[in-house]
Design an enzyme around this catalytic site. Structure first.
Site, PDB file in Angstrom:
ATOM      1  CG  HIS A 221      -2.182  -0.956   1.041  1.00 48.35           C
ATOM      2  ND1 HIS A 221      -3.179  -0.723   1.629  1.00 48.35           N
ATOM      3  CD2 HIS A 221      -2.260  -2.014   0.493  1.00 48.35           C
ATOM      4  CE1 HIS A 221      -4.089  -1.976   1.411  1.00 48.35           C
ATOM      5  NE2 HIS A 221      -3.430  -2.314   0.668  1.00 48.35           N
ATOM      6  CB  CYS A 252      -5.866   3.135   4.323  1.00 48.47           C
ATOM      7  SG  CYS A 252      -5.332   2.393   5.953  1.00 48.47           S
ATOM      8  CG  ASN A 261      -4.854  -1.875  -2.848  1.00 44.04           C
ATOM      9  OD1 ASN A 261      -4.214  -2.846  -2.169  1.00 44.04           O
ATOM     10  ND2 ASN A 261      -5.984  -1.506  -2.683  1.00 44.04           N
TER      11      ASN A 261
HETATM   12  P1  HMG Z   1     -19.333 -14.158  11.417  1.00 40.76           P
HETATM   13  O1  HMG Z   1     -20.375 -13.029  11.520  1.00 40.76           O
HETATM   14  O2  HMG Z   1     -18.376 -14.529  12.293  1.00 40.76           O
HETATM   15  O3  HMG Z   1     -19.833 -15.241  10.421  1.00 40.76           O
HETATM   16  O4  HMG Z   1     -18.402 -13.444  10.223  1.00 40.76           O
HETATM   17  P2  HMG Z   1     -20.535 -16.449  10.909  1.00 40.76           P
HETATM   18  O5  HMG Z   1     -19.802 -17.838  10.848  1.00 40.76           O
HETATM   19  O6  HMG Z   1     -20.925 -16.432  12.635  1.00 40.76           O
HETATM   20  O7  HMG Z   1     -22.028 -16.422  10.374  1.00 40.76           O
HETATM   21  C1  HMG Z   1     -22.759 -15.362  10.755  1.00 40.76           C
HETATM   22  C2  HMG Z   1     -23.740 -14.977   9.564  1.00 40.76           C
HETATM   23  O8  HMG Z   1     -22.859 -14.714   8.312  1.00 40.76           O
HETATM   24  C3  HMG Z   1     -24.542 -16.179   9.005  1.00 40.76           C
HETATM   25  O9  HMG Z   1     -25.727 -16.093   8.568  1.00 40.76           O
HETATM   26  C4  HMG Z   1     -23.725 -17.083   7.948  1.00 40.76           C
HETATM   27  O10 HMG Z   1     -24.473 -17.856   6.976  1.00 40.76           O
HETATM   28  C5  HMG Z   1     -23.078 -15.779   7.142  1.00 40.76           C
HETATM   29  P3  HMG Z   1     -27.083 -16.025   9.380  1.00 40.76           P
HETATM   30  O11 HMG Z   1     -27.260 -17.334   9.857  1.00 40.76           O
HETATM   31  O12 HMG Z   1     -26.838 -14.983  10.460  1.00 40.76           O
HETATM   32  O13 HMG Z   1     -28.117 -15.582   8.164  1.00 40.76           O
HETATM   33  N1  HMG Z   1     -21.987 -15.932   6.676  1.00 40.76           N
HETATM   34  C6  HMG Z   1     -21.814 -15.639   5.275  1.00 40.76           C
HETATM   35  N2  HMG Z   1     -22.605 -15.205   4.340  1.00 40.76           N
HETATM   36  C7  HMG Z   1     -22.176 -15.015   2.981  1.00 40.76           C
HETATM   37  N3  HMG Z   1     -20.893 -15.312   2.787  1.00 40.76           N
HETATM   38  C8  HMG Z   1     -19.811 -15.958   3.568  1.00 40.76           C
HETATM   39  C9  HMG Z   1     -20.303 -16.074   5.043  1.00 40.76           C
HETATM   40  N4  HMG Z   1     -19.853 -16.689   5.980  1.00 40.76           N
HETATM   41  C10 HMG Z   1     -20.919 -16.529   7.149  1.00 40.76           C
HETATM   42  N5  HMG Z   1     -18.782 -16.365   3.265  1.00 40.76           N
HETATM   43  C11 HMG Z   1     -17.004 -13.531   8.273  1.00 40.76           C
HETATM   44  C12 HMG Z   1     -17.289 -14.276   9.677  1.00 40.76           C
HETATM   45  C13 HMG Z   1     -15.459 -14.219   7.758  1.00 40.76           C
HETATM   46  C14 HMG Z   1     -18.004 -13.988   7.111  1.00 40.76           C
HETATM   47  C15 HMG Z   1     -17.022 -12.160   8.275  1.00 40.76           C
HETATM   48  O14 HMG Z   1     -16.090 -11.548   9.009  1.00 40.76           O
HETATM   49  C16 HMG Z   1     -16.560 -11.380   6.834  1.00 40.76           C
HETATM   50  O15 HMG Z   1     -17.405 -11.678   5.911  1.00 40.76           O
HETATM   51  N6  HMG Z   1     -15.610 -10.727   6.891  1.00 40.76           N
HETATM   52  C17 HMG Z   1     -14.961 -10.040   5.643  1.00 40.76           C
HETATM   53  C18 HMG Z   1     -14.142  -9.078   5.846  1.00 40.76           C
HETATM   54  C19 HMG Z   1     -13.442  -8.742   4.740  1.00 40.76           C
HETATM   55  O16 HMG Z   1     -13.895  -8.890   3.489  1.00 40.76           O
HETATM   56  N7  HMG Z   1     -12.413  -7.604   4.624  1.00 40.76           N
HETATM   57  C20 HMG Z   1     -11.651  -7.143   3.592  1.00 40.76           C
HETATM   58  C21 HMG Z   1     -11.053  -7.973   2.858  1.00 40.76           C
HETATM   59  S1  HMG Z   1      -9.405  -8.342   3.728  1.00 40.76           S
HETATM   60  C22 HMG Z   1      -8.556  -7.083   2.946  1.00 40.76           C
HETATM   61  O17 HMG Z   1      -8.910  -6.169   2.261  1.00 40.76           O
HETATM   62  C23 HMG Z   1      -6.952  -7.327   3.259  1.00 40.76           C
HETATM   63  C24 HMG Z   1      -6.282  -7.726   1.808  1.00 40.76           C
HETATM   64  O18 HMG Z   1      -6.832  -6.924   0.675  1.00 40.76           O
HETATM   65  C25 HMG Z   1      -4.710  -7.700   1.894  1.00 40.76           C
HETATM   66  C26 HMG Z   1      -4.206  -6.318   2.289  1.00 40.76           C
HETATM   67  O19 HMG Z   1      -4.558  -5.253   1.721  1.00 40.76           O
HETATM   68  O20 HMG Z   1      -3.441  -6.078   3.112  1.00 40.76           O
HETATM   69  C27 HMG Z   1      -6.466  -9.172   1.492  1.00 40.76           C
HETATM   70 MG    MG Z   2      -4.713  -3.942  -0.195  1.00 43.46          MG
END
Ligand code: HMG
Ligand code: MG
Length: 314
Positions: A221, A252, A261
């Site tokens: 980044h 960010c 990025n």
């Molecule tokens: P949670 O709330 O702990 O999930 O989230 P859970 O397992 O307790 O489930 C809760 C509800 O979410 C349930 O639904 C699940 O079915 C649903 P409900 O029964 O309440 O109706 N659920 C989902 N729905 C759709 N798709 C799924 C999914 N999983 C569970 N895959 C979870 C845990 C991981 C899902 C959540 O924390 C999450 O989605 N986090 C994503 C965060 C994210 O995307 N951050 C940005 C990306 S990382 C980044 O940018 C860094 C990177 O670019 C590198 C860098 O830049 O350095 C990679």
């Molecule tokens: Mg990134």
């Protein structure tokens, strides 16, 4: 220890992994409609990018900007992927539920992601590092059994917004475990853009002590203007894979208004100027950056799309 040799052997060719449709648009305040996302992906394909991360199969409650992931992925897989079989379209996938969605959309590659630091991991995916590895047991192996390639990300390698500097040893241990679990490549992320060149030398040297060269990618980044300096250090040490987002899309979340990025056009301009081939058409990439600006409706921080590419045309 010797200093980095800025004019030493650099590779003839590197791969650029484009993250703007995912890592860029997830950070936009306004959700970009599906047509805008397709326009961005098409512009990136036209520029010659061969690895494009299009969306995330994460919870739409956590990342509402990418709530149309299933629809977007299906359109891409049934049209763009068949028209461009040489382009790898991929998407983030945090768990088994994400994998089911990726399979239903016909994805051939996904990326799992976690952090080197406990606090960031908890904030980002609501799990401890150990719980995340357990969730990945149900994700990486089953994905590979279904013929889906899996890439891995380790975030906060250079620094964590909650814990400060991270020990390279701890970050690389996470990367090694992801590799052992079946990720073909591990992208080391400077998530908050705090990294500086000597630190990069320590991180990458340690990574290469533990991992084969082709399994290591850098995801830098430019929050503090050090992304390309870090890339040069990585390049000199042997890194062959770099992530970037056109226009510098990304921002960010911990530094509102700051650059995110590294911009793909800035990365490609520098690499091509150093004689390192990327396979990307810089003029069309600049057009893609301008398209990205019009899609998100604001000026983006990338520099080359604003300054132009004149000096490489001489
Ligand atoms: P949670 O709330 O702990 O999930 O989230 P859970 O397992 O307790 O489930 C809760 C509800 O979410 C349930 O639904 C699940 O079915 C649903 P409900 O029964 O309440 O109706 N659920 C989902 N729905 C759709 N798709 C799924 C999914 N999983 C569970 N895959 C979870 C845990 C991981 C899902 C959540 O924390 C999450 O989605 N986090 C994503 C965060 C994210 O995307 N951050 C940005 C990306 S990382 C980044 O940018 C860094 C990177 O670019 C590198 C860098 O830049 O350095 C990679
Ligand atoms: Mg990134």
């Amino acid at each position: 220890m010797s200093a980095v040799d800025l004019f030493g052997a650099v590779p003839e060719h590197v791969s650029v992994y484009e993250v703007s449709p995912r890592d860029g648009l997830q950070n936009e305040r306004a959700t970009v409609p599906l047509a805008g996302k397709l326009r961005l992906v098409d512009a990136l394909v036209a520029a010659g990018l061969k690895r494009i991360e299009i969306t995330s199969f994460v919870s739409p409650k956590w990342i509402p900007q990418l709530a149309d992931a299933d629809d977007l992925a299906e359109v891409i897989q049934t049209s763009r992927a068949t028209a461009h079989p040489d382009v790898a379209f991929t998407a983030l996938c945090p768990n088994a539920k994400g994998l089911e969605r990726a399979k239903a959309a016909g994805m051939k590659e996904v990326a799992v992601f976690m952090s080197a630091s406990e606090s960031h991991n908890k904030k980002n995916i609501n799990k401890t590092i150990d719980e995340t590895f357990a969730a990945f047991e149900e994700t990486i192996g089953p994905a590979r059994e279904a013929g889906i390639r899996v890439r891995g990300y380790v975030s906060t390698v250079w620094g964590c917004p909650y814990e400060g500097t991270i020990e390279p040893k701890a970050a690389i241990a996470v990367a090694v475990r992801l590799h052992e679990m079946g990720c073909y490549q591990i992208s080391l992320g400077d998530t908050i853009g705090s990294g500086t060149p000597r630190q990069t030398r320590d991180v990458i040297a340690r990574a290469f002590d533990a991992l084969p060269v082709d399994t290591v990618a850098m995801h830098m980044h430019d929050t503090r203007g050090t992304a390309l300096a870090n890339v040069v250090v990585g390049l000199e040490l042997g890194v062959r894979h770099f992530d970037a987002a056109v226009g510098g899309l990304g921002g960010c979340p911990y530094a509102p208004g700051a650059a995110g990025n590294v911009a793909t056009e800035d990365l490609v301009y520098m690499l091509e100027g150093m004689g390192v081939k990327t396979g990307v058409d810089l003029e069309r990439l600049v057009e893609a950056a301008r398209a990205a600006e019009s899609i998100v409706g604001r000026q983006l921080p990338g520099k080359v799309h604003r300054a132009g590419i004149r000096s490489l045309r001489a």
